[in-house]
Motif scaffolding. Structure first.
Motif, PDB file in Angstrom:
ATOM      1  N   LEU A 222       0.830  -1.210   0.000  1.00 33.73           N
ATOM      2  CA  LEU A 222       0.000   0.000   0.000  1.00 33.73           C
ATOM      3  C   LEU A 222       0.863   1.257   0.000  1.00 33.73           C
ATOM      4  O   LEU A 222       0.605   2.205  -0.741  1.00 33.73           O
ATOM      5  N   GLN A 223       1.916   1.256   0.814  1.00 31.62           N
ATOM      6  CA  GLN A 223       2.788   2.432   0.866  1.00 31.62           C
ATOM      7  C   GLN A 223       3.549   2.627  -0.441  1.00 31.62           C
ATOM      8  O   GLN A 223       3.756   3.772  -0.870  1.00 31.62           O
ATOM      9  N   ARG A 224       3.950   1.541  -1.085  1.00 25.77           N
ATOM     10  CA  ARG A 224       4.607   1.686  -2.401  1.00 25.77           C
ATOM     11  C   ARG A 224       3.643   2.299  -3.397  1.00 25.77           C
ATOM     12  O   ARG A 224       4.010   3.181  -4.183  1.00 25.77           O
ATOM     13  N   SER A 225       2.390   1.856  -3.377  1.00 25.15           N
ATOM     14  CA  SER A 225       1.384   2.406  -4.281  1.00 25.15           C
ATOM     15  C   SER A 225       1.154   3.889  -3.994  1.00 25.15           C
ATOM     16  O   SER A 225       1.071   4.702  -4.914  1.00 25.15           O
ATOM     17  N   GLU A 226       1.063   4.254  -2.707  1.00 26.65           N
ATOM     18  CA  GLU A 226       0.887   5.661  -2.335  1.00 26.65           C
ATOM     19  C   GLU A 226       2.060   6.496  -2.817  1.00 26.65           C
ATOM     20  O   GLU A 226       1.875   7.580  -3.372  1.00 26.65           O
ATOM     21  N   ARG A 227       3.265   5.996  -2.610  1.00 26.24           N
ATOM     22  CA  ARG A 227       4.464   6.726  -3.037  1.00 26.24           C
ATOM     23  C   ARG A 227       4.499   6.879  -4.551  1.00 26.24           C
ATOM     24  O   ARG A 227       4.754   7.962  -5.078  1.00 26.24           O
ATOM     25  N   ASP A 228       4.216   5.798  -5.256  1.00 28.42           N
ATOM     26  CA  ASP A 228       4.351   5.799  -6.708  1.00 28.42           C
ATOM     27  C   ASP A 228       3.264   6.586  -7.420  1.00 28.42           C
ATOM     28  O   ASP A 228       3.446   6.996  -8.564  1.00 28.42           O
ATOM     29  N   THR A 229       2.130   6.809  -6.774  1.00 29.49           N
ATOM     30  CA  THR A 229       1.034   7.525  -7.429  1.00 29.49           C
ATOM     31  C   THR A 229       0.774   8.911  -6.844  1.00 29.49           C
ATOM     32  O   THR A 229      -0.149   9.586  -7.277  1.00 29.49           O
ATOM     33  N   ALA A 230       1.579   9.354  -5.904  1.00 34.34           N
ATOM     34  CA  ALA A 230       1.348  10.653  -5.255  1.00 34.34           C
ATOM     35  C   ALA A 230       1.323  11.794  -6.263  1.00 34.34           C
ATOM     36  O   ALA A 230       0.566  12.753  -6.105  1.00 34.34           O
ATOM     37  N   ALA A 231       2.104  11.700  -7.323  1.00 33.90           N
ATOM     38  CA  ALA A 231       2.161  12.777  -8.314  1.00 33.90           C
ATOM     39  C   ALA A 231       0.895  12.859  -9.168  1.00 33.90           C
ATOM     40  O   ALA A 231       0.651  13.878  -9.806  1.00 33.90           O
ATOM     41  N   LEU A 232       0.071  11.813  -9.161  1.00 36.40           N
ATOM     42  CA  LEU A 232      -1.146  11.827  -9.970  1.00 36.40           C
ATOM     43  C   LEU A 232      -2.197  12.790  -9.431  1.00 36.40           C
ATOM     44  O   LEU A 232      -3.036  13.280 -10.175  1.00 36.40           O
TER      45      LEU A 232
END
Length: 81
Positions: free
Chosen positions: A53-63
């Motif tokens: 979940l944290q990887r997903s949050e980190r990787d999509t924060a710029a969206l």
């Protein structure tokens, strides 16, 4: 209403009752204390679901830079092989 009162009395991090966890006699630095909290044996351990979940949050924060906390993330267990 009872649930709200109960939840208001819990620590926001460990979810234990503040009425117990804030007692001076449980302070690790209190030499006259009756007890203290310590990490449980075998911990810390990593929750791999939370890590995903944290990887997903980190990787999509710029969206959605204005409201990154509004992004809804979901993970699934993928079997190898």
């Amino acid at each position: 209403m009872a649930l709200e009162e109960y939840e208001a009395g819990l620590c926001k991090q460990c979810n234990q009752p503040l009425s117990e966890t804030t007692k001076p006699e449980y302070d690790f630095n209190n030499p006259f204390g009756s007890a203290f909290y310590e990490a449980a044996p075998g911990t810390p351990v990593q929750c791999h679901c939370c890590a995903a979940l944290q990887r997903s949050e980190r990787d999509t924060a710029a969206l959605n830079p204005q409201f990154p906390g509004a992004m809804i993330h979901a993970v699934r267990l993928v079997r190898r092989g």
